[in-house]
Design a protein around this motif. Structure first.
Motif, short mmCIF file in Angstrom:
data_model
loop_
_atom_site.label_atom_id
_atom_site.label_comp_id
_atom_site.label_asym_id
_atom_site.label_seq_id
_atom_site.Cartn_x
_atom_site.Cartn_y
_atom_site.Cartn_z
N THR A 1 63.56 83.09 29.61
CA THR A 1 62.27 82.61 30.12
C THR A 1 61.21 83.67 29.82
O THR A 1 61.50 84.84 29.63
N GLU B 1 56.62 84.28 30.48
CA GLU B 1 55.64 84.13 31.53
C GLU B 1 54.28 83.74 30.96
O GLU B 1 53.91 84.19 29.89
N ASN C 1 57.47 80.74 33.21
CA ASN C 1 56.96 80.96 34.57
C ASN C 1 55.44 80.95 34.55
O ASN C 1 54.83 81.50 33.64
N THR D 1 52.48 82.36 36.80
CA THR D 1 52.30 83.30 37.92
C THR D 1 51.23 82.79 38.89
O THR D 1 50.29 82.09 38.50
N GLN E 1 48.61 86.35 40.43
CA GLN E 1 49.41 87.57 40.25
C GLN E 1 48.65 88.83 40.66
O GLN E 1 47.46 88.95 40.41
N THR F 1 48.50 77.52 39.94
CA THR F 1 49.71 77.36 39.14
C THR F 1 50.01 75.92 38.71
O THR F 1 50.41 75.69 37.58
N GLN G 1 55.75 79.41 39.99
CA GLN G 1 55.91 80.54 40.92
C GLN G 1 55.09 80.23 42.18
O GLN G 1 53.97 79.74 42.09
N GLN H 1 65.51 85.89 39.01
CA GLN H 1 64.89 86.70 37.94
C GLN H 1 64.64 88.07 38.54
O GLN H 1 64.07 88.18 39.63
N HIS I 1 64.37 87.36 31.64
CA HIS I 1 63.02 86.87 31.91
C HIS I 1 62.07 87.91 31.32
O HIS I 1 62.05 89.05 31.77
N MET J 1 58.64 89.61 30.51
CA MET J 1 57.27 89.72 31.00
C MET J 1 56.51 90.63 30.03
O MET J 1 56.72 91.84 30.03
N GLU K 1 51.61 88.43 25.59
CA GLU K 1 52.48 87.26 25.52
C GLU K 1 52.75 86.84 24.06
O GLU K 1 53.81 86.34 23.73
#
Ligand code: SF4
Ligand code: SF4
Lengths: 297, 222
Positions: free
Chosen positions: A17, A19, A46, A48, A51, A59, A76, A187, A277, A279, A284
């Motif tokens: 996964t 984010e 995911n 966030t 965050q 979300t 999330q 996670q 997961h 991050m 990204e």
């Protein structure tokens, strides 16, 4: 198209996964680009929830965008901004849209973010949120009232753990409560020391829960040192910091990608945990490179 | 006890702008102990105000008195004959005392001189810490006598968040994590099972607002 996350978890494959961080503002071009880039490469994305207590797009609509793009969103949910009514109505709302993967979090305290004067909610906690979801699946809200009509929602319930927390014992006690409350996947917070993580996994293997190791992309030796000094529950061992520092000028990011890829490969090849997961906070776009470095692309 | 601290001087001074005579009323209980609103603090505030008015070429008559406490009508009545002589009253009690005074003397402006902070204890001379949020549903029996509601900023009932940092709270390196304290205390008592079970969500319904309690023995009289 990405396979349903729950299916992937149950298939026994090494689950991946990543984010998506909603922006603070309505320009979603970059986020949409990241969704496009990642949706077919990972088993879940995911989204966030405000965050670091910084106000951003909520979300659920972002999960919807992921879904419309053909991806598999993981919603999330923190307990910081919503009381039990708001959390439950959001869950029901998510379900009717077909958004059923939920990650339950306590949430950072309000004062670490950009609305320091806001009222912190924390009506439920991450354990109670999981129990509440379980209750909805059984047709009851958390006050014990029956849901009306036909059909019951079902979710794929997740939570987090910080394997490097100090002290670790209270953290593990809570981890066990999360499993008792129905967590199907976990996670973890970023891990870097694989020996420590193996020890955690030896303990965690006794529970019927899928564990995905948290991988945070290092972008410089300075970032690693900063996290060691300032981010609770993150420990980057010295050899990794040295390795980052050894990178030629302008090559630190490439080094970070190499390290992340190598860690993922080891986790998978040695069957240490059930997935990762990733991050890549603010980077990204580099997730496909990390996957390539791990031999997974 | 209730812990409070004095408001910034300028804020208090602005409240009594235009007054010629103010009565400053201290409280002999909690706020006296925490050195915010007792006899001594009444004296200091009175002198500061007189001086500040004088510097501006104005005259302020500041009366001083400190009551046993301000959360009891019996003591508040002691200033019955004085209040009329003044343009306003400054209460140096906690917020409850200020309100009770204002209620009894409702034709006089009553101003608060303190910011009421928490229910706490004296750690050492001059230092107090919060211990209770008056949640009306005490869990201390289970948590080893350490309150997760007041000491954990998130009021978490089921264990620590991920922010614990070397046993300190994610909010500040100065603050202990409530859940590290609770865990260690229960470990020492051999009662970790207390917190292995899942605590239900807090019942905010028992925290009626505004709260009111009548002692059993007095119920008929009401
Ligand atoms: S649980 Fe904490 S806030 Fe509630 S009454 Fe007990 S000490 Fe006070
Ligand atoms: S670090 Fe400990 S005291 Fe601070 S918010 Fe988290 S659980 Fe509560």
């Amino acid at each position: 198209m990405a396979k349903a996350f729950k299916e992937a978890l149950e298939s026994g494959k090494f689950v991946i996964t990543a984010e998506v961080g909603p922006p603070k503002g309505v320009d979603i071009e970059e986020m949409k680009h990241h969704i496009e880039l990642l949706k077919d490469k990972v088993d879940g994305l995911n989204v966030t929830d405000n965050q670091s207590s910084v106000m951003r797009i909520s979300t659920l609509p972002v999960c919807r965008l992921i879904q419309e793009a053909g991806g598999e969103p993981i919603l999330q949910m923190t307990c910081r901004d919503k009381n039990r009514l708001a959390l439950q109505s959001e869950l029901l709302g998510a379900y009717i849209l077909g958004i059923t993967n939920v990650l339950s979090l306590t949430g950072d305290y309000v004062t670490v973010g950009d609305h320091v004067d806001a009222k912190p909610v924390f009506d439920l906690d991450s354990v109670l949120l999981l129990e509440t979801i379980k209750g909805l699946e059984e047709g009851k809200d958390c006050a014990g009232n029956e849901l009306t009509g036909e059909g019951r929602p079902t979710f794929c319930k997740g939570a987090i753990v910080t394997p490097e927390a100090n002290p670790i014992e209270p953290q593990l006690l809570k981890f066990e409560k999360k499993i008792k409350a129905g967590a199907e996947f976990i996670q973890t917070q970023a891990i870097y020391d694989l020996d420590n993580f193996k020890k955690f996994m030896e303990y965690a293997r006794q529970f019927d829960v899928k564990i995905m190791a948290g991988i945070v992309l290092l972008v410089s030796a300075g970032m690693a040192k900063y996290m060691n000094a300032n981010v609770p529950g993150i420990f980057v061992p010295k050899d990794l910091i040295d390795e980052m520092a050894s990178a030629e000028k302008g090559k630190a990011l490439a080094k970070g990608i190499e390290i992340a890829g190598r860690m993922i490969k080891t986790l998978k090849d040695e069957n240490i945990c059930d997935g990762v997961h990733i991050m890549a906070i603010g980077k990204e776009g580099k997730v496909p490179d990390i996957l390539a470095a791990a031999g997974l692309a | 006890m209730i812990v409070a601290e004095r408001k910034p001087f300028e804020e208090i001074k602005a409240m009594i702008e235009g007054c010629k005579k103010v009565l400053i009323v201290g409280c002999g209980e909690c706020v006296s102990v925490c050195m915010a609103g007792g006899e001594k603090e009444v004296q200091i505030l009175a002198s500061q105000l007189r001086l500040a008015f004088e510097e501006e070429g104005k005259k302020l008559e500041a009366g001083e008195t400190t009551l046993e406490r301000q959360c009891d009508k019996e003591y508040l009545e002691e200033i019955k004959d004085k209040v009329d002589d003044y343009d306003a009253v400054i209460s140096m009690a906690c917020g409850a005392g200020v309100q009770f005074l204002a209620e009894m003397y409702d034709s006089k402006p009553v101003y608060p001189a303190l910011n009421t902070q928490f229910i706490g204890v004296a750690e050492r001379e001059g230092e107090w810490s919060e211990r209770c949020r008056a949640c009306s549903d005490c869990v201390l029996a289970e948590t080893g006598g350490i309150c997760p509601v007041a000491i954990c900023p998130k009021g978490l009932l089921n264990g620590p968040c991920g922010g614990t940092n070397d046993g300190k709270c994610e909010l500040s390196k100065e603050k202990d994590c409530a859940w590290t304290l609770i865990y260690n205390r229960l470990d020492k008592l051999g009662k970790l099972d207390n917190i292995r079970k899942i605590f239900p969500a807090k019942k905010y319904s028992v925290q009626t607002t505004p709260g009111r309690r009548i002692h059993e023995a007095f119920k008929e009289k009401e």
